[in-house]
Write an enzyme that holds these catalytic residues in place. Structure first.
Site, mmCIF file in Angstrom:
data_model
loop_
_atom_site.group_PDB
_atom_site.id
_atom_site.type_symbol
_atom_site.label_atom_id
_atom_site.label_comp_id
_atom_site.label_asym_id
_atom_site.label_seq_id
_atom_site.Cartn_x
_atom_site.Cartn_y
_atom_site.Cartn_z
ATOM 1 N N HIS A 49 -6.478 -5.964 -1.590
ATOM 2 C CA HIS A 49 -5.519 -4.869 -1.410
ATOM 3 C C HIS A 49 -4.497 -5.367 -0.408
ATOM 4 O O HIS A 49 -4.829 -5.529 0.754
ATOM 5 C CB HIS A 49 -6.232 -3.609 -0.893
ATOM 6 C CG HIS A 49 -5.310 -2.430 -0.696
ATOM 7 N ND1 HIS A 49 -4.732 -1.765 -1.752
ATOM 8 C CD2 HIS A 49 -4.857 -1.830 0.423
ATOM 9 C CE1 HIS A 49 -3.974 -0.771 -1.279
ATOM 10 N NE2 HIS A 49 -4.027 -0.803 0.032
ATOM 11 N N SER A 62 0.832 -1.200 0.000
ATOM 12 C CA SER A 62 0.000 0.000 0.000
ATOM 13 C C SER A 62 0.873 1.259 0.000
ATOM 14 O O SER A 62 1.727 1.396 -0.869
ATOM 15 C CB SER A 62 -0.971 -0.044 1.192
ATOM 16 O OG SER A 62 -2.000 0.889 1.031
ATOM 17 N N ASP A 81 -8.153 -3.322 -7.238
ATOM 18 C CA ASP A 81 -7.583 -2.931 -5.944
ATOM 19 C C ASP A 81 -8.673 -2.236 -5.114
ATOM 20 O O ASP A 81 -9.160 -1.169 -5.486
ATOM 21 C CB ASP A 81 -6.402 -1.993 -6.207
ATOM 22 C CG ASP A 81 -5.665 -1.601 -4.941
ATOM 23 O OD1 ASP A 81 -6.327 -1.202 -3.965
ATOM 24 O OD2 ASP A 81 -4.423 -1.671 -4.930
#
Ligand SMILES: *[C@@H]1O[C@H](CO)[C@@H](O)[C@H](O)[C@H]1NC(C)=O
Ligand SMILES: *[C@@H]1O[C@H](CO)[C@@H](O)[C@H](O)[C@H]1NC(C)=O
Length: 434
Positions: free
Chosen positions: A379, A216, A312
């Site tokens: 994600h 991330s 995502d």
């Protein structure tokens, strides 16, 4: 949290998949992106509600299952002299689990993720949380997935020296500045520099293999810092990078605007990121563009692997259809439940996937790079056993090759690993989180 996850996997066959998914959502939303959800473009937070329900149901099962390795925190007080401090002025921190055996001279450096902050209100909130102060950080963290010490879950890296650098600056380890009025230190670049230098001094300088990883906001940090990482080592060290869920696209949102671009523009301006962006990019583009991986990845010289879900979930929720771009709430259901997306919404999601695939076209032409773009609603897939490890019941796969295997094949040069999945819903191996 991790213990509960293990209990769920081991103990309840019929409920296994739904509970696992709920847990994945809770862990991912909770650990990678909570800060962004609290402060970011969008402020929906289904993860917390579900997490509470799950943990009540499964507490007793947790004790029976193998506990994940908990790794204690080290506060790097010496970095303060170099001005390398968290947002509130406290020292930076990392978690270190030493390597052993054949992994003794190999190192993984993992940059923690967790959103960004782009204005005074959001940075104030962040400064008084674990994302802005080492005083408020967890004293130990579970190491799972690519960070796991289990040879079954993590056959290629389990015995390496494994380090997680805590994220407490708010700009993917790339800011430089001080906001005197609000008392915000923006010292991401100094934290990066001081912590890596410290790790070099405690043994990493003589490593024969190193891997920089992160998920991330940490994945974006990997992309931004990959070549700088390489430059710390002798030519005899094999240096590679792996960015998980860091491929944030400069996408047009559902209202025709560019929500993420304006968010990134604020971060870059507020935190003084410009001087620390890759020079090959800033030589030809504006600084906000150079905070977007799509304008950076083709110029990275160090071998790098990009792992990303084409759908995502963070990007769907915060970039493609953030609340601000969806005033009527037409995307509300679809954003948290892919089965609730109508045909036109699904077309927009398919178009998003195509943009991602187009973004990596040049990148994938380089022999030294690796790629795994799967058609899942996820994600961050590299730090949980269920999405990383084949042993945990089958990680997501493309043409029968899972994530851990693909990253290992690429790192060790065992086989080419450049996989792009067919569009949703062709892939039955996903661990969807919405
Ligand atoms: C690796 O092992 C050697 C001895 O076998 C030891 O001297 C050295 O400190 C170890 N390196 C690391 C990074 O743990
Ligand atoms: C997701 O959406 C589908 C279709 O609208 C619905 O049947 C299902 O109950 C929803 N699931 C959740 C968890 O809300």
């Amino acid at each position: 949290m991790g213990e509960e996850a293990a209990g769920v996997v081991a103990n309840n066959k019929p409920f296994r998949r739904p509970l696992l998914l709920v847990l994945l959502l809770a862990v991912l939303v909770g650990s990678c992106c909570a800060a962004a959800q609290d402060e970011g473009i969008n402020s929906k937070g289904a993860g917390g509600r579900r997490r509470r329900r799950t943990s009540r149901r499964r507490t007793s099962a947790a004790a029976a299952a193998a506990a994940p390795l908990m790794v204690p925190i080290t506060i790097l007080k010496s970095a303060v002299d170099a001005g390398a401090v968290c947002m509130d002025g406290t020292p930076p921190a990392y978690h270190f689990d030493p390597g052993s055996g054949a992994g003794n001279n190999s190192w993984i450096v993992n940059l923690e993720g967790g959103g960004w902050c782009n204005n005074v209100r959001a940075c104030q909130f962040r400064k008084t949380s674990r994302r802005g102060s080492s005083d408020l950080m967890e004293k130990e963290l579970p190491f799972g997935g690519i960070m796991s010490s289990s040879p079954t879950d993590n056959p290629d890296f389990y015995n390496w020296n494994r380090v997680k650098i805590r994220y407490c600056d708010g700009a993917s380890f790339a800011g430089e500045g001080f906001d005197k009025e609000n008392g915000f230190y923006f010292r991401g670049q100094r934290i990066w520099d001081a912590t890596v230098r410290h790790l070099l001094s405690i043994g990493m300088s003589s490593a024969d293999k190193v891997l920089l990883t992160g998920c991330s906001a940490g994945g974006l940090a990997v992309i931004l810092h990959c070549d700088e990482f390489q430059a710390f080592f002798q030519p005899t060290t094999t240096v590679k990078c792996h960015a998980d869920a860091g491929l944030f696209l400069d996408a047009v949102d559902v209202s025709g605007g560019r929500s993420l671009r304006s968010y990134y523009s604020d971060i870059v301006a507020m935190q003084g990121v410009a001087p620390n962006l890759p020079p090959a990019c800033t030589a030809r583009l504006d600084t906000t563009s150079c905070f977007f991986p799509q304008n950076v990845i083709d110029g990275i010289k160090t071998p790098i692997f990009l792992l990303n879900a084409a759908y995502d979930v963070w990007q769907i929720q915060e970039s493609l259809a953030p609340n601000g771009a969806d005033p009527s709430g037409a995307w509300r259901a679809c954003k948290s439940n892919r089965s609730a997306c109508d045909t036109s919404q699904m077309m927009i999601l398919q178009d998003f996937r195509e943009q991602m695939v187009a973004t990596v076209r040049g990148f994938s032409g380089s022999r030294s790079n690796g790629l795994f773009i799967n058609s899942c609603f996820a994600h961050c897939q590299s730090e949980l056993p269920a999405t990383w490890s084949n042993a945990a019941g089958g990680s997501p796969a493309i043409q029968n090759k899972g994530i851990a295997k693909s990253v290992g094949d690429w790192y060790f040069g065992r086989a080419e690993a450049k996989a792009i999945d067919c569009p949703y819903a062709c892939d039955g191996t996903c661990r969807h989180i919405i």
